[in-house]
Write a protein that holds these residues in place. Structure first.
Motif, short mmCIF file in Angstrom:
data_model
loop_
_atom_site.label_atom_id
_atom_site.label_comp_id
_atom_site.label_asym_id
_atom_site.label_seq_id
_atom_site.Cartn_x
_atom_site.Cartn_y
_atom_site.Cartn_z
N GLY A 185 0.87 -1.16 0.00
CA GLY A 185 0.00 0.00 0.00
C GLY A 185 0.91 1.21 0.00
O GLY A 185 2.02 1.14 -0.54
N VAL A 186 0.50 2.28 0.65
CA VAL A 186 1.33 3.49 0.64
C VAL A 186 1.83 3.80 2.05
O VAL A 186 1.44 3.14 3.02
N LEU A 239 7.57 -3.56 6.94
CA LEU A 239 8.27 -3.28 5.69
C LEU A 239 7.33 -2.62 4.69
O LEU A 239 6.15 -3.02 4.60
N LEU A 240 7.84 -1.63 3.98
CA LEU A 240 7.10 -1.02 2.87
C LEU A 240 8.02 -1.18 1.65
O LEU A 240 9.10 -0.58 1.62
N PRO A 241 7.64 -2.00 0.68
CA PRO A 241 8.58 -2.33 -0.41
C PRO A 241 9.10 -1.14 -1.20
O PRO A 241 10.14 -1.26 -1.84
N GLY A 259 3.85 7.40 -1.79
CA GLY A 259 3.27 8.48 -0.99
C GLY A 259 1.77 8.59 -1.19
O GLY A 259 1.08 7.60 -1.42
N CYS A 260 1.27 9.82 -1.10
CA CYS A 260 -0.17 10.07 -1.26
C CYS A 260 -0.35 11.58 -1.35
O CYS A 260 0.23 12.31 -0.53
N HIS A 289 1.19 6.14 -6.75
CA HIS A 289 1.86 5.73 -5.51
C HIS A 289 1.61 4.24 -5.23
O HIS A 289 2.53 3.51 -4.85
N MET A 290 0.38 3.83 -5.40
CA MET A 290 0.06 2.40 -5.21
C MET A 290 0.82 1.54 -6.22
O MET A 290 1.25 0.44 -5.89
N ARG A 291 1.00 2.09 -7.44
CA ARG A 291 1.64 1.32 -8.52
C ARG A 291 3.13 1.09 -8.25
O ARG A 291 3.78 0.32 -8.94
#
Ligand code: 13P
Ligand code: SF4
Length: 331
Positions: A92-93, A110-112, A117-118, A291-293
């Motif tokens: 997610g973001v 973890l955030l890959p 952002g957003c 951002h999601m992409r």
């Protein structure tokens, strides 16, 4: 590509049931690229005692291929708080990953891709919130969860698109400052007598829809049901048959089983939901969230291999922001 990421007969057999569900949304010639990554990520999740939570806007190969939980921002935050896994991978973001870290500070979150952002979170700073408080002394601040920890730390309570009206009313005041989504704030104002003081942030995906576009869908498909996310402008929401969070929209389709529907939101979600409801025709305007992409299978694999990039929040900021998140969860 290392040999472990080849499309071997074993990988093909292990991932075939997943592909059967995704056949209508992923071309067969693309599957040999996704399948070895999916197989390896699912193995690594077990080895690392990791759980993977994915927002409804994530790509179908993530949503249906590797996620342990899928849902809206509220569902993701609650799941993150309850899971027993040592590692949470947030697909997610960044604001979603920060919610997970605040609710599970002892876990590795973890955030890959840290650049996920957003536009709403980027529209306001902690100093902006302090200035709003000075301008409206004594008025409580409700922050949409699409904000970063330092902004949430300045607020009294968080909300998501599911519970925004409830949260605003829970404060028992005549007025609230509502940040940062001006359109969501306007929508809340139509549902309550509490006066809403707005901040003019907007989601760069939802602000692109127009009422005229929706009327065009109705003219083209007289049987269509129009369901919209409350981050859309007011003239869009006036045209909608239903307004709700991403999970609320899915629930609406489940309960009403429309023959034809258009989901006025990020368009990847229609692919994910179409897999579950093959009898419904989805009209798919394509507004993508960049951002999601940013979250992709190769980045998720890298994250699990290296346990990076890890989300860290300054402990004092986290403590204060956690309070506004906990208050929301108690409403
Ligand atoms: P939901 O909380 O309804 O899923 O929407 C939040 C959002 O826009 C995520 O980008
Ligand atoms: Fe932010 Fe809009 Fe993207 Fe959601 S869809 S992450 S609100 S920019």
């Amino acid at each position: 590509m290392p040999s472990s990421l080849e499309f071997t007969p074993q990988v093909k057999a292990a991932t075939q049931p997943i592909y059967e569900r995704l056949r209508d949304v992923i071309p067969e010639m693309e599957w040999p690229v996704h399948a070895p990554l999916i197989a390896r990520i699912n193995e690594l999740k077990r080895e690392r005692s990791a759980t993977l939570v994915a927002h409804n806007y994530q790509l179908p190969e993530i949503f249906h291929g590797i996620a342990d939980y899928t849902g809206d921002s509220l569902g993701m935050a609650k799941f993150g708080a309850e899971t027993e896994a040592d590692v949470i991978v947030v697909c997610g973001v960044r604001f979603m990953a920060e919610s997970a870290k605040m609710l599970s500070p002892e876990k590795t979150v973890l955030l890959p891709d840290m650049e996920a952002g957003c536009s709403l979170a980027a529209s306001i700073t902690a100093q902006d919130v302090r200035r709003m408080r000075e301008k409206y002394p004594g008025v409580p601040v409700v922050t949409y969860v699409n904000t970063y920890a330092d902004v949430r730390a300045e607020a009294d309570i968080c909300c998501t698109s599911v519970n925004a009206v409830q949260v605003v009313e829970s404060l028992g005041t005549d007025r609230v400052i509502f940040i940062p989504d001006g359109y969501l704030g306007r929508y809340v104002a139509t549902q309550t007598d509490v006066e809403i003081i707005l901040w003019e942030g907007a989601c760069e995906v939802h602000e692109r829809f127009t009422g005229e576009e929706l009327r065009h869908y109705r003219r083209s498909y007289p049987d269509i049901q129009v369901i919209a996310h409350p981050e859309c402008p007011p003239d869009v929401l006036e045209e909608a048959d239903f307004v709700g969070s991403t999970s609320g929209m899915i629930r609406y389709i489940d309960e009403h089983r429309p023959e034809r529907v258009v989901m006025i939101t990020e368009c990847t979600m229609s692919d994910n939901v179409a897999v579950e409801f093959p009898r419904t025709n989805f009209v798919r305007p394509c507004n993508l969230c960049p951002h999601m992409r940013r979250i992709t299978l190769p980045k998720i694999l890298h994250s699990l291999e290296t346990l990076q990039p890890e989300v860290h929040i300054n402990p004092e900021t986290a403590r204060q922001a956690h309070r506004s998140l906990e208050r929301m969860l108690a409403v």
